[in-house]
Design an enzyme around this catalytic site. Structure first.
Site, mmCIF file in Angstrom:
data_model
loop_
_atom_site.group_PDB
_atom_site.id
_atom_site.type_symbol
_atom_site.label_atom_id
_atom_site.label_comp_id
_atom_site.label_asym_id
_atom_site.label_seq_id
_atom_site.Cartn_x
_atom_site.Cartn_y
_atom_site.Cartn_z
ATOM 1 N N GLU A 1 -46.553 -8.495 39.418
ATOM 2 C CA GLU A 1 -46.344 -7.097 39.083
ATOM 3 C C GLU A 1 -45.936 -7.003 37.614
ATOM 4 O OE1 GLU A 1 -43.999 -4.775 41.743
ATOM 5 O OE2 GLU A 1 -45.132 -5.420 43.491
ATOM 6 N N ASP B 1 -39.099 0.601 46.678
ATOM 7 C CA ASP B 1 -39.139 1.530 45.537
ATOM 8 C C ASP B 1 -38.160 2.688 45.769
ATOM 9 O OD1 ASP B 1 -41.149 0.251 43.992
ATOM 10 O OD2 ASP B 1 -42.723 1.197 45.167
ATOM 11 N N HIS C 1 -48.775 -2.438 41.871
ATOM 12 C CA HIS C 1 -48.741 -2.963 43.235
ATOM 13 C C HIS C 1 -50.002 -3.820 43.416
ATOM 14 C CE1 HIS C 1 -45.869 0.195 45.286
ATOM 15 N NE2 HIS C 1 -45.265 -0.554 44.376
ATOM 16 N N HIS D 1 -45.178 0.664 37.132
ATOM 17 C CA HIS D 1 -45.303 -0.715 37.588
ATOM 18 C C HIS D 1 -46.547 -0.822 38.458
ATOM 19 C CE1 HIS D 1 -43.254 0.862 41.180
ATOM 20 N NE2 HIS D 1 -43.504 -0.271 41.830
#
Lengths: 141, 91
Positions: free
Chosen positions: A24, A98, A87, A85
């Site tokens: 990530e 999250d 996934h 960010h």
């Protein structure tokens, strides 16, 4: 919530997320927010400091990153308005992890990366009671 | 009075103020003073009586977790800062 992002910034985010794959990646969104209208004016890549063996499904920054970049944004007359960010091999939908770590009034931009290609990018904001995220509209121009 | 710097996303709960003056001789008392002035902050800073895991309090450059936590003593000249730890992931 309507989030405006330039085509150039979207491409930079996608390229960074693809380069981070299968881990990530992430960073801060800088810009201006007024009520439900958010304008992203810049992005800042921030290193993923989560334990190396967990980076395929976790992303974290240090408090020092926050301190340094909030001060820098303030000095530029901008605000930290959110963070992005990826996934990897998962949908661009916030996870329970999250939600537990989310801040209110902050844009969460998530990129789904599959087989090293950015496939989907969505924006979210935590509900005031912290129970879930609301989906926003991402406008690329 | 000591001051607490508020992170950008939480300034919506302090009428836009970036810094709030607080009473108290410890970090915990200072946070109580902050939450008494701006009650909407409580849920985002605390989970029951504990600081949320992603909420860090710094005095200058020092994280209170490496001092005496909420019992860390402060004085009127101290500047505290609330720093969120950003974390996420696909689960």
């Amino acid at each position: 919530m309507r989030v405006a992002l330039s085509d150039a910034l979207q491409k930079r985010i996608a390229a960074q997320m693809e380069a981070a794959y299968p881990d990530e990646g992430g960073g801060f969104l800088l810009g201006r927010a007024r009520a439900d209208a958010v304008l992203v004016e810049d992005i800042v890549k921030v290193a993923n400091v989560f334990a190396e063996e967990e980076r395929h499904h976790r992303y974290a920054m240090t408090p020092q990153d926050w301190m340094r970049l909030e001060d820098a944004a303030d000095a530029r007359g901008l605000s930290l308005i959110g963070y992005y960010h990826s996934h990897p091999d998962s949908p661009a939908i916030p996870s329970e992890y999250d939600r537990e770590h989310a801040l209110p009034n902050f844009v969460y931009l998530i990129t789904s990366v599959r087989q090293a290609r950015a496939r989907d990018m969505r924006v979210w904001r935590l509900k005031p009671d912290r129970s879930a995220f609301d989906a926003g509209e991402l406008h690329i121009s | 009075m000591a001051k607490i710097r508020i992170p950008t996303p939480l300034r919506a709960f302090t009428d836009g103020a970036a810094s709030i003056e607080v009473d108290g001789g410890t970090v915990g008392e200072a946070l109580d003073s902050l939450v008494a002035q701006h009650p909407e902050l409580r849920d985002h800073l605390f989970q029951e009586e504990e600081l949320r895991s992603f909420v860090n309090i710094f005095i200058g450059e020092e994280d209170i977790r490496f001092l005496q936590g909420l019992d860390t003593e402060i004085n009127a000249a101290d500047s505290l800062r609330i720093i969120p730890s950003i974390a996420g992931g696909r689960g």
